[in-house]
Design an enzyme around this catalytic site. Sequence first.
Site, PDB file in Angstrom:
ATOM      1  N   SER A 129       0.843  -1.188   0.000  1.00 56.05           N
ATOM      2  CA  SER A 129       0.000   0.000   0.000  1.00 56.05           C
ATOM      3  C   SER A 129       0.881   1.241   0.000  1.00 56.05           C
ATOM      4  O   SER A 129       1.961   1.243   0.599  1.00 56.05           O
ATOM      5  CB  SER A 129      -0.901   0.027   1.239  1.00 56.05           C
ATOM      6  N   TYR A 142      -2.114  -0.235  10.132  1.00 54.27           N
ATOM      7  CA  TYR A 142      -2.175  -0.696   8.741  1.00 54.27           C
ATOM      8  C   TYR A 142      -0.912  -0.264   7.993  1.00 54.27           C
ATOM      9  O   TYR A 142      -0.287  -1.063   7.292  1.00 54.27           O
ATOM     10  CB  TYR A 142      -3.414  -0.124   8.062  1.00 54.27           C
TER      11      TYR A 142
END
Length: 267
Positions: A129, A142
Site C-alpha cells: 500500500s 495498517y
Amino acid sequence: MSKVVLITGASSGIGKSIAVFLSEKGYKVYGTSRNPIKSEKLPFELIALDVLKVDTITTAIDFIIKKEGRLDVLVNNAGMGITGPIEDTPTDKMRAVFNTNLFGTIDVMKAVLPQMRYQKAGTIINITSIAGYMGLPFRGLYSATKGALETITEAASMEVKPFGIKVVNVAPGDFATNIAAGRYHTPVFETSAYKENYQVNLDLMDAHVEDGMDPVEMAKAVYKIINKKNPKIHYKVGASLDKFSIVLKRILPDLWFEKLMMNHYKL
C-alpha cells in the site's frame, strides 16, 4: 503453455479484479477465499485458503501443483484493514492485523518457494500500500504492516534471485473496493481524547475509498509486471497525489511533511 497463477483474497475487490483480468488474458488462475461461495460464475477457480492457517495454505498449493504440475505466479493480495488511534486500539487487534498482512503473507511465500526453486522460475507479487510508505494518523497499524511487507519483499528478492525467482511489490493508493466494510474499526469511544478527530478521519477514509480508482488498473499493473523480464522491486499504482506524497516525504524536512499531513487530515 499458460502460466499458472495463484491469487489470495480473490473473492472481491482488487484480488477479484486481478483474477478476472488475468483469466481473460489466458492465464490459468486460482483465486482463494477463506470461505469460497459458488454463488456467481467466475472465469477462474476459487479455492479455500486462510492465510492464518498454514494447513489450508499447504493444501491449496498442493492441490494446484498436483493438478497443473507447476505454479508460476503468486499474487499475495489477502489482507485486512484496521483503523483507530494507537492508544485506543486493542493490542490483540494490532497483533491480528500483523498476523494477516505480514506473517500470513510470508507463510504463503514460504509455501510456494520450494516449487518455484524446483522450476528455477517464478514471480511473487506482494500487494502492499502507498500507506506503507508513511505513518498515517488513525491508520498507523495498517501502515506499519504494509511498510514491513515492503521491507520483507526487498530482502526476499535478494535471497531468491539466484534461483530464478522474482519478488516484487505493488503499492496501491485509494481504490473503489469494499475494503471499508471489512476493516476492523476501533470504536469511537465517548470518553476518548481522540473522539472528534478520529470520527472526522473515519469519514474521510470512507470518502476516499468511494472516490477511488477502478481496481482494474491494479490488474493491468500486475499483468505488465508478470510479462517483464526484469521487473523493478517497487511499483506504485494510484492517483498522482497518492504517489506524489511519497516524493514529498522523501524531500521535505520531517516537520514540514508532518504539518502538511496534519492539515490534510484536519488535525
